[in-house]
Write an enzyme that holds these catalytic residues in place. Structure first.
Site, PDB file in Angstrom:
ATOM      1  N   ASP A 136       0.821  -1.214   0.000  1.00  0.00           N
ATOM      2  CA  ASP A 136       0.000   0.000   0.000  1.00  0.00           C
ATOM      3  C   ASP A 136       0.857   1.268   0.000  1.00  0.00           C
ATOM      4  O   ASP A 136       1.970   1.277   0.532  1.00  0.00           O
ATOM      5  CB  ASP A 136      -0.916  -0.020   1.231  1.00  0.00           C
ATOM      6  N   GLY A 137       0.329   2.320  -0.601  1.00  0.00           N
ATOM      7  CA  GLY A 137       0.972   3.638  -0.525  1.00  0.00           C
ATOM      8  C   GLY A 137       1.524   4.162  -1.835  1.00  0.00           C
ATOM      9  O   GLY A 137       2.189   5.197  -1.851  1.00  0.00           O
ATOM     10  N   HIS A 181       2.357   3.606  -9.062  1.00  0.00           N
ATOM     11  CA  HIS A 181       2.086   2.199  -9.393  1.00  0.00           C
ATOM     12  C   HIS A 181       3.227   1.603 -10.221  1.00  0.00           C
ATOM     13  O   HIS A 181       3.574   0.436 -10.058  1.00  0.00           O
ATOM     14  CB  HIS A 181       0.764   2.073 -10.160  1.00  0.00           C
ATOM     15  N   TRP A 235     -11.936  -2.211  -7.677  1.00  0.00           N
ATOM     16  CA  TRP A 235     -12.713  -2.013  -8.916  1.00  0.00           C
ATOM     17  C   TRP A 235     -13.478  -0.703  -8.874  1.00  0.00           C
ATOM     18  O   TRP A 235     -13.893  -0.185  -9.916  1.00  0.00           O
ATOM     19  CB  TRP A 235     -13.705  -3.169  -9.142  1.00  0.00           C
ATOM     20  N   LEU A 281       9.704 -21.091  -4.457  1.00  0.00           N
ATOM     21  CA  LEU A 281       8.722 -20.192  -3.844  1.00  0.00           C
ATOM     22  C   LEU A 281       7.343 -20.296  -4.503  1.00  0.00           C
ATOM     23  O   LEU A 281       7.220 -20.262  -5.723  1.00  0.00           O
ATOM     24  CB  LEU A 281       9.218 -18.744  -3.972  1.00  0.00           C
TER      25      LEU A 281
HETATM   26  C1  IPE Z   1      -5.471  -2.677  -0.080  1.00  0.00           C
HETATM   27  O1  IPE Z   1      -5.102  -1.334  -0.232  1.00  0.00           O
HETATM   28  C2  IPE Z   1      -5.461  -3.374  -1.406  1.00  0.00           C
HETATM   29  C3  IPE Z   1      -4.137  -3.539  -2.025  1.00  0.00           C
HETATM   30  C4  IPE Z   1      -3.002  -3.178  -1.507  1.00  0.00           C
HETATM   31  C5  IPE Z   1      -4.141  -4.201  -3.312  1.00  0.00           C
HETATM   32  P1  IPE Z   1      -6.208  -0.185  -0.391  1.00  0.00           P
HETATM   33  O2  IPE Z   1      -5.443   1.082  -0.538  1.00  0.00           O
HETATM   34  O3  IPE Z   1      -7.153  -0.530  -1.462  1.00  0.00           O
HETATM   35  O4  IPE Z   1      -6.954  -0.257   1.013  1.00  0.00           O
HETATM   36  P2  IPE Z   1      -7.759   0.868   1.809  1.00  0.00           P
HETATM   37  O5  IPE Z   1      -8.761   1.425   0.860  1.00  0.00           O
HETATM   38  O6  IPE Z   1      -6.772   1.891   2.248  1.00  0.00           O
HETATM   39  O7  IPE Z   1      -8.350   0.147   2.980  1.00  0.00           O
HETATM   40  C1  IPE Z   2      -1.586   0.323  -3.381  1.00  0.00           C
HETATM   41  O1  IPE Z   2      -1.390   1.698  -3.403  1.00  0.00           O
HETATM   42  C2  IPE Z   2      -1.850  -0.240  -4.761  1.00  0.00           C
HETATM   43  C3  IPE Z   2      -3.229  -0.710  -4.954  1.00  0.00           C
HETATM   44  C4  IPE Z   2      -4.171  -0.702  -4.072  1.00  0.00           C
HETATM   45  C5  IPE Z   2      -3.557  -1.247  -6.259  1.00  0.00           C
HETATM   46  P1  IPE Z   2      -2.612   2.717  -3.396  1.00  0.00           P
HETATM   47  O2  IPE Z   2      -3.015   2.993  -4.786  1.00  0.00           O
HETATM   48  O3  IPE Z   2      -3.683   2.244  -2.495  1.00  0.00           O
HETATM   49  O4  IPE Z   2      -1.899   4.008  -2.773  1.00  0.00           O
HETATM   50  P2  IPE Z   2      -2.486   4.978  -1.683  1.00  0.00           P
HETATM   51  O5  IPE Z   2      -2.936   4.148  -0.524  1.00  0.00           O
HETATM   52  O6  IPE Z   2      -3.621   5.707  -2.324  1.00  0.00           O
HETATM   53  O7  IPE Z   2      -1.343   5.864  -1.315  1.00  0.00           O
HETATM   54 MG    MG Z   3      -4.057   2.462  -0.524  1.00  0.00          MG
END
Ligand code: IPE
Ligand code: IPE
Ligand code: MG
Length: 240
Positions: free
Chosen positions: A12-13, A29, A61, A123
Site C-alpha cells: 500500500d501507498g 504504481h 474495482w 517459492l
Molecule cells: C489494499 O489497499 C489493497 C491492495 C493493496 C491491493 P487499499 O489502498 O485498497 O486499502 P484501503 O482502501 O486503504 O483500505
Molecule cells: C496500493 O497503493 C496499490 C493498490 C491498491 C492497487 P494505493 O493505490 O492504495 O496508494 P495509496 O494508498 O492511495 O497511497
Molecule cells: Mg491504498
C-alpha cells in the site's frame, strides 16, 4: 523464532508516494511494480515457502476507470515480461480472487504464467487479484451448502479443516507474517480467515520505498515475537 516461511504483503501507498513527488498516482504504481519484482526475487532467494501479494482488491474495482485501466495495463506487462523469469527462478505462480472479472487477455496471461510455472518447486508466489476475503468465504459457504444439498456431506462433518479446503488458499499454509506498508493499520478484506494467528507488521514506509532491507527489518521483528496460538510460551512451560 526464526524467519517466517509464509509471508503475505499488503502493498500500500503507491498513490501517496507519487503525490508527495507532485506526480500522478500512476507514477507510484509503476515504481510499486518494480519493487514487487525485487521483493519476489528476494523472497525466492531466501527460500521462503510462500509469498502472497495483495495486488488488487475487490474494492479496488471502484476506483476511477482510468486508474483501474492503468493497473490492468501494468499487470499485463508484468505477466508478459516476467513469466520466463519466474520459470528461471523456480517460482510457482498462482492467483487467488475473482479473476473472471479481469479483462480476457489478462486472464489468459495469468493462466499462461500459471501453466508455465506449474512444475516449479521453489517459492509459491500468489497474486491476490480482484481478491476479497469476504467474497472468498462466501463462495466457500455456497460450495459447502451445495455439497450438503447434493447429499455428499452431513452438516456434522463441517469442520474448520473442511472450510479451509473450500477457500482459494486451500493448498497454501496460513501466513506466518502479514506486512502492510504505508502506515494504514488494517487488513482491508485480506486473508481474514487465514490471518487468525498471523503476526502482523505495519510500517510507515510507502510501498515504492520498500526494499530488501525493510523486509529484513520486518523479519527481525517477527523473529523476536512469541507465537502462542492460545497456549503458553515454551519457556513458561519449562519453569514448572
Ligand atoms: C489494499 O489497499 C489493497 C491492495 C493493496 C491491493 P487499499 O489502498 O485498497 O486499502 P484501503 O482502501 O486503504 O483500505
Ligand atoms: C496500493 O497503493 C496499490 C493498490 C491498491 C492497487 P494505493 O493505490 O492504495 O496508494 P495509496 O494508498 O492511495 O497511497
Ligand atoms: Mg491504498
Amino acid at each position: 523464532l526464526s524467519n517466517p516461511k509464509n509471508v503475505a504483503i499488503i502493498m500500500d501507498g503507491n498513490g501517496r508516494w507519487a503525490q508527495l513527488r507532485g506526480k500522478p498516482r500512476t507514477y507510484g504504481h509503476i515504481k510499486g511494480a518494480r519493487v514487487a519484482k525485487k521483493i519476489v526475487t528476494e523472497c525466492a532467494s531466501q527460500k521462503l515457502e510462500s509469498l502472497i501479494l495483495y495486488t488488487f482488491s475487490t474494492e479496488n474495482w471502484l476506483r476511477p476507470a482510468t486508474e483501474v485501466g492503468f493497473l490492468m495495463g501494468l499487470l499485463r506487462r508484468y505477466l508478459k515480461r516476467e513469466t520466463q523469469s519466474l520459470v528461471r527462478q523456480n517460482i510457482k505462480f498462482t492467483v487467488i480472487g475473482d479473476v473472471d472479472r479481469l479483462p480476457k487477455d489478462i486472464l489468459e496471461a495469468v493462466r499462461f504464467a500459471e501453466t508455465s510455472t506449474a512444475s516449479n518447486t521453489g517459492l509459491k508466489l500468489v497474486f491476490a487479484l480482484s481478491y476479497g476475503s469476504r467474497a472468498e468465504i462466501t463462495s466457500a459457504i455456497k460450495e459447502i451448502a451445495n455439497r450438503v444439498l447434493q447429499g455428499e456431506l452431513e452438516v456434522s462433518q463441517i469442520d474448520e479443516n473442511l472450510v479451509q479446503r473450500a477457500l482459494q488458499t486451500s493448498t497454501l499454509p496460513d501466513p506466518d507474517l502479514i506486512i502492510r506498508t504505508s502506515g494504514e493499520v488494517r487488513l482491508s478484506n485480506f486473508l481474514l480467515w487465514q490471518s487468525a494467528y498471523s503476526e502482523l507488521y505495519f510500517t510507515k514506509t510507502l510501498w515504492p520505498d520498500f526494499n530488501a532491507e525493510q523486509l529484513a527489518l520486518a523479519f527481525v521483528d517477527y523473529s523476536n515475537r512469541t507465537r502462542k496460538f492460545g497456549g503458553i510460551a515454551k519457556y513458561e512451560d519449562a519453569t514448572h
